[in-house]
Design a protein around this motif. Structure first.
Motif, PDB file in Angstrom:
ATOM      1  N   LYS A   1       0.825  -1.209   0.000  1.00 26.26           N
ATOM      2  CA  LYS A   1       0.000   0.000   0.000  1.00 26.26           C
ATOM      3  C   LYS A   1       0.856   1.254   0.000  1.00 26.26           C
ATOM      4  O   LYS A   1       0.411   2.324  -0.407  1.00 26.26           O
ATOM      5  CB  LYS A   1      -0.943  -0.019   1.197  1.00 26.26           C
ATOM      6  CG  LYS A   1      -2.021  -1.088   1.098  1.00 26.26           C
ATOM      7  CD  LYS A   1      -2.968  -1.043   2.280  1.00 26.26           C
ATOM      8  CE  LYS A   1      -4.047  -2.122   2.165  1.00 26.26           C
ATOM      9  NZ  LYS A   1      -4.968  -2.126   3.326  1.00 26.26           N
ATOM     10  N   GLY A   2       2.107   1.119   0.467  1.00 25.31           N
ATOM     11  CA  GLY A   2       3.026   2.258   0.439  1.00 25.31           C
ATOM     12  C   GLY A   2       3.661   2.475  -0.917  1.00 25.31           C
ATOM     13  O   GLY A   2       4.371   3.461  -1.117  1.00 25.31           O
ATOM     14  N   GLY A   3       3.458   1.531  -1.863  1.00 24.55           N
ATOM     15  CA  GLY A   3       3.941   1.739  -3.227  1.00 24.55           C
ATOM     16  C   GLY A   3       5.147   0.926  -3.632  1.00 24.55           C
ATOM     17  O   GLY A   3       5.616   1.042  -4.766  1.00 24.55           O
ATOM     18  N   SER A   4       5.674   0.086  -2.749  1.00 28.12           N
ATOM     19  CA  SER A   4       6.820  -0.747  -3.106  1.00 28.12           C
ATOM     20  C   SER A   4       6.371  -1.988  -3.865  1.00 28.12           C
ATOM     21  O   SER A   4       5.216  -2.410  -3.768  1.00 28.12           O
ATOM     22  CB  SER A   4       7.582  -1.177  -1.842  1.00 28.12           C
ATOM     23  OG  SER A   4       8.112  -0.076  -1.150  1.00 28.12           O
ATOM     24  N   LEU A   5       7.308  -2.588  -4.588  1.00 35.99           N
ATOM     25  CA  LEU A   5       7.087  -3.861  -5.249  1.00 35.99           C
ATOM     26  C   LEU A   5       7.936  -4.929  -4.579  1.00 35.99           C
ATOM     27  O   LEU A   5       9.133  -4.711  -4.327  1.00 35.99           O
ATOM     28  CB  LEU A   5       7.458  -3.777  -6.733  1.00 35.99           C
ATOM     29  CG  LEU A   5       6.495  -3.053  -7.657  1.00 35.99           C
ATOM     30  CD1 LEU A   5       7.091  -2.948  -9.067  1.00 35.99           C
ATOM     31  CD2 LEU A   5       5.136  -3.762  -7.712  1.00 35.99           C
TER      32      LEU A   5
ATOM     33  N   GLY B   1      10.088  -3.524   8.462  1.00 38.47           N
ATOM     34  CA  GLY B   1      11.257  -2.949   7.810  1.00 38.47           C
ATOM     35  C   GLY B   1      10.932  -2.242   6.512  1.00 38.47           C
ATOM     36  O   GLY B   1      11.455  -1.157   6.230  1.00 38.47           O
ATOM     37  N   ILE B   2      10.060  -2.837   5.716  1.00 35.75           N
ATOM     38  CA  ILE B   2       9.747  -2.239   4.424  1.00 35.75           C
ATOM     39  C   ILE B   2       8.850  -1.013   4.597  1.00 35.75           C
ATOM     40  O   ILE B   2       9.027   0.007   3.914  1.00 35.75           O
ATOM     41  CB  ILE B   2       9.081  -3.280   3.500  1.00 35.75           C
ATOM     42  CG1 ILE B   2      10.014  -4.479   3.321  1.00 35.75           C
ATOM     43  CG2 ILE B   2       8.732  -2.657   2.164  1.00 35.75           C
ATOM     44  CD1 ILE B   2      11.432  -4.129   2.915  1.00 35.75           C
ATOM     45  N   THR B   3       7.908  -1.078   5.519  1.00 32.61           N
ATOM     46  CA  THR B   3       7.070   0.092   5.802  1.00 32.61           C
ATOM     47  C   THR B   3       7.934   1.259   6.273  1.00 32.61           C
ATOM     48  O   THR B   3       7.736   2.407   5.848  1.00 32.61           O
ATOM     49  CB  THR B   3       6.021  -0.247   6.880  1.00 32.61           C
ATOM     50  OG1 THR B   3       5.198  -1.303   6.416  1.00 32.61           O
ATOM     51  CG2 THR B   3       5.160   0.968   7.188  1.00 32.61           C
ATOM     52  N   THR B   4       8.885   0.981   7.142  1.00 35.17           N
ATOM     53  CA  THR B   4       9.791   2.022   7.627  1.00 35.17           C
ATOM     54  C   THR B   4      10.607   2.605   6.484  1.00 35.17           C
ATOM     55  O   THR B   4      10.783   3.826   6.384  1.00 35.17           O
ATOM     56  CB  THR B   4      10.729   1.445   8.699  1.00 35.17           C
ATOM     57  OG1 THR B   4       9.954   0.951   9.791  1.00 35.17           O
ATOM     58  CG2 THR B   4      11.696   2.505   9.210  1.00 35.17           C
ATOM     59  N   MET B   5      11.107   1.737   5.628  1.00 33.83           N
ATOM     60  CA  MET B   5      11.881   2.190   4.466  1.00 33.83           C
ATOM     61  C   MET B   5      11.041   3.105   3.577  1.00 33.83           C
ATOM     62  O   MET B   5      11.513   4.153   3.112  1.00 33.83           O
ATOM     63  CB  MET B   5      12.360   0.971   3.684  1.00 33.83           C
ATOM     64  CG  MET B   5      13.270   1.272   2.511  1.00 33.83           C
ATOM     65  SD  MET B   5      13.804  -0.248   1.684  1.00 33.83           S
ATOM     66  CE  MET B   5      12.316  -0.648   0.734  1.00 33.83           C
ATOM     67  N   GLU B   6       9.783   2.726   3.357  1.00 30.47           N
ATOM     68  CA  GLU B   6       8.885   3.559   2.544  1.00 30.47           C
ATOM     69  C   GLU B   6       8.659   4.917   3.188  1.00 30.47           C
ATOM     70  O   GLU B   6       8.713   5.960   2.516  1.00 30.47           O
ATOM     71  CB  GLU B   6       7.546   2.850   2.373  1.00 30.47           C
ATOM     72  CG  GLU B   6       7.596   1.613   1.508  1.00 30.47           C
ATOM     73  CD  GLU B   6       6.296   0.827   1.544  1.00 30.47           C
ATOM     74  OE1 GLU B   6       6.099  -0.023   0.668  1.00 30.47           O
ATOM     75  OE2 GLU B   6       5.474   1.061   2.465  1.00 30.47           O
ATOM     76  N   ASP B   7       8.399   4.920   4.488  1.00 32.77           N
ATOM     77  CA  ASP B   7       8.144   6.177   5.190  1.00 32.77           C
ATOM     78  C   ASP B   7       9.337   7.120   5.093  1.00 32.77           C
ATOM     79  O   ASP B   7       9.185   8.326   4.862  1.00 32.77           O
ATOM     80  CB  ASP B   7       7.824   5.909   6.660  1.00 32.77           C
ATOM     81  CG  ASP B   7       6.491   5.195   6.853  1.00 32.77           C
ATOM     82  OD1 ASP B   7       5.678   5.210   5.909  1.00 32.77           O
ATOM     83  OD2 ASP B   7       6.268   4.627   7.941  1.00 32.77           O
ATOM     84  N   LEU B   8      10.531   6.578   5.266  1.00 31.98           N
ATOM     85  CA  LEU B   8      11.742   7.407   5.224  1.00 31.98           C
ATOM     86  C   LEU B   8      11.989   7.951   3.818  1.00 31.98           C
ATOM     87  O   LEU B   8      12.365   9.109   3.650  1.00 31.98           O
ATOM     88  CB  LEU B   8      12.948   6.589   5.694  1.00 31.98           C
ATOM     89  CG  LEU B   8      12.967   6.221   7.181  1.00 31.98           C
ATOM     90  CD1 LEU B   8      14.069   5.217   7.474  1.00 31.98           C
ATOM     91  CD2 LEU B   8      13.137   7.471   8.050  1.00 31.98           C
ATOM     92  N   GLU B   9      11.764   7.122   2.815  1.00 31.80           N
ATOM     93  CA  GLU B   9      11.951   7.594   1.440  1.00 31.80           C
ATOM     94  C   GLU B   9      10.925   8.666   1.082  1.00 31.80           C
ATOM     95  O   GLU B   9      11.268   9.703   0.507  1.00 31.80           O
ATOM     96  CB  GLU B   9      11.846   6.434   0.448  1.00 31.80           C
ATOM     97  CG  GLU B   9      12.055   6.894  -0.989  1.00 31.80           C
ATOM     98  CD  GLU B   9      11.801   5.793  -2.005  1.00 31.80           C
ATOM     99  OE1 GLU B   9      11.051   6.030  -2.972  1.00 31.80           O
ATOM    100  OE2 GLU B   9      12.367   4.698  -1.828  1.00 31.80           O
ATOM    101  N   ASN B  10       9.664   8.421   1.428  1.00 30.94           N
ATOM    102  CA  ASN B  10       8.609   9.388   1.115  1.00 30.94           C
ATOM    103  C   ASN B  10       8.812  10.708   1.846  1.00 30.94           C
ATOM    104  O   ASN B  10       8.349  11.754   1.382  1.00 30.94           O
ATOM    105  CB  ASN B  10       7.243   8.798   1.462  1.00 30.94           C
ATOM    106  CG  ASN B  10       6.851   7.662   0.536  1.00 30.94           C
ATOM    107  OD1 ASN B  10       7.292   7.607  -0.610  1.00 30.94           O
ATOM    108  ND2 ASN B  10       6.032   6.738   1.024  1.00 30.94           N
ATOM    109  N   ALA B  11       9.512  10.655   2.986  1.00 26.78           N
ATOM    110  CA  ALA B  11       9.819  11.882   3.726  1.00 26.78           C
ATOM    111  C   ALA B  11      11.100  12.540   3.226  1.00 26.78           C
ATOM    112  O   ALA B  11      11.515  13.574   3.749  1.00 26.78           O
ATOM    113  CB  ALA B  11       9.947  11.575   5.217  1.00 26.78           C
TER     114      ALA B  11
END
Length: 381
Positions: A106-110, A172-182
């Motif tokens: 849902k955060g946009g990663s594949l 881990g992946i949700t955190t990675m998405e949040d940091l990138e989107n920020a």
């Protein structure tokens, strides 16, 4: 049906336990007469209740920590991977079919899942590749190709443990998405190989003489796989692992500086814990070969290490202190102390962002690093 990590399996086990307990209480009077038959039945019922209760508790704990992903992993039956693994010569660069079969968060990663045979190690097992939101959009474009502004991070689970823990329980992946989107970390390719590849054996990411070559699997084989499948270049990677995976992250960051520039050890250790079943000769060889301090004293020191350890996690913190005493003068080390909590995912989860930020070059990091805001978690096809 009855997949090991599914909620329905957990519910089934607890319902069966409760039903057996209720039935035992209800029919207990029928076995009141003291004879060998009734005594045997009562004893069998008591043992059955305990077995179901322990099994139910085990399923619940496994779902919470994601230690084993399937029944075959649990009983050590990994032969199925050898049958379905893609050989190195048959592996091709990412295709439209791969993109359509990938899981999209849902955060946009594949998220791509592959079962491959290592070109150098010969190990057949599973590896996950996660393309963060920016990279996912690039891959879904008509060119299906990555740009140049990405970093590669290899993530290691613990033992027992499975790659999915980084995607699920550890966030881990949700955190990675949040940091990138920020805008706090660059677009990231995360490669997450299985490290528990030998049934019933904790290989600790090492190569054994005449045995499993797990170090080769997680280093050379993963690089070959990523270059073939994702089309990446020769840029240096970073490593990040928790518990046993923390040792793996430190190991590859020190011993393979031609592939890694940094490593994050979260509640890890810094010398292998050699199995009791090994011979004295094997222990001496492995102990010497995987002596990170000795390696750094006589080889290049173009790496850096972050150590995150809890004061209450006496083993991991003691290992960290001993390593730092010897290595602080050899390589840059960033130490982050967790003030409370033991050796478990609940303690580590808030510090996943800390590791990703440091890998990306952020030096002034709060402890733990604040998550920049929740992205939508969960996965959708």
């Amino acid at each position: 049906m009855f997949q090991l990590l599914s909620l329905s399996t957990e519910v089934y086990f607890w319902i069966a336990t409760a039903a057996l307990l209720i039935a035992t209480v209800y029919f207990w009077h029928k076995f009141a007469v003291h004879n060998w038959k009734n005594i045997t039945v009562r004893f069998s019922l008591i043992i059955a209740i305990q077995c179901f209760a322990l099994a139910s508790m085990g399923v619940t704990i496994n779902r919470s920590g994601e230690f084993y992903s399937s029944w075959s992993d649990l009983i050590g039956a990994q032969g199925e991977y050898q049958k379905i693994a893609i050989s190195p010569t048959a592996l091709s660069q990412i295709s439209v079919k791969d993109l359509l079969s990938a899981t999209k968060t849902k955060g946009g990663s594949l998220i791509f899942r592959k079962v491959i045979k290592g070109a150098a190690s010969g190990i057949s097992n599973v590896v996950y590749v996660v393309a963060s939101p920016t990279l996912a959009r690039e891959l879904e474009s008509p060119a299906h190709a990555l740009g140049n502004t990405y970093q590669v991070v290899e993530l290691f689970p613990g033992t027992p443990g499975v790659p999915q823990t980084w995607i699920g329980t550890l966030d881990g992946i949700t955190t990675m998405e949040d940091l990138e989107n920020a805008g706090k970390i660059p677009p990231t390719l995360a490669v997450i190989p299985a490290i528990n590849v030998e049934p019933g054996q904790d290989t600790e990411c090492m190569n054994f003489v005449g045995g499993a070559k797990v170090e080769t699997w997680i280093t050379k084989d993963m690089k070959t796989f990523m270059q073939t499948f994702m089309g990446i270049d020769n840029r240096l990677w970073s490593s990040f692992g928790y518990s046993t995976g923390g040792w793996c992250a430190a190991e590859v960051a020190v011993l393979h500086q031609d592939q890694y520039s940094s490593g994050v050890s979260l509640a890890g250790y810094f010398k292998p814990i050699l199995s009791i079943g090994l011979s004295k000769r094997e222990k001496n060889y492995l102990g010497n070969h995987y002596d990170l301090i000795n390696y750094l004293k006589h080889n290049p020191r173009n790496t850096r290490i972050m150590i995150i350890a809890s004061l209450k996690d006496h083993f991991a913190n003691s290992a960290a202190q001993q390593f730092m005493q010897s290595a602080n003068s050899l390589i840059p080390i960033k130490y982050v102390q967790i003030p409370k909590g033991g050796h478990n995912i609940g303690v580590w989860k808030p510090f996943v962002a800390t590791g990703f930020l440091w890998i990306s070059g952020v030096t002034d990091i709060s402890s733990p690093a604040a998550n920049p805001g929740p992205s939508a978690s969960g996965i959708q096809k």
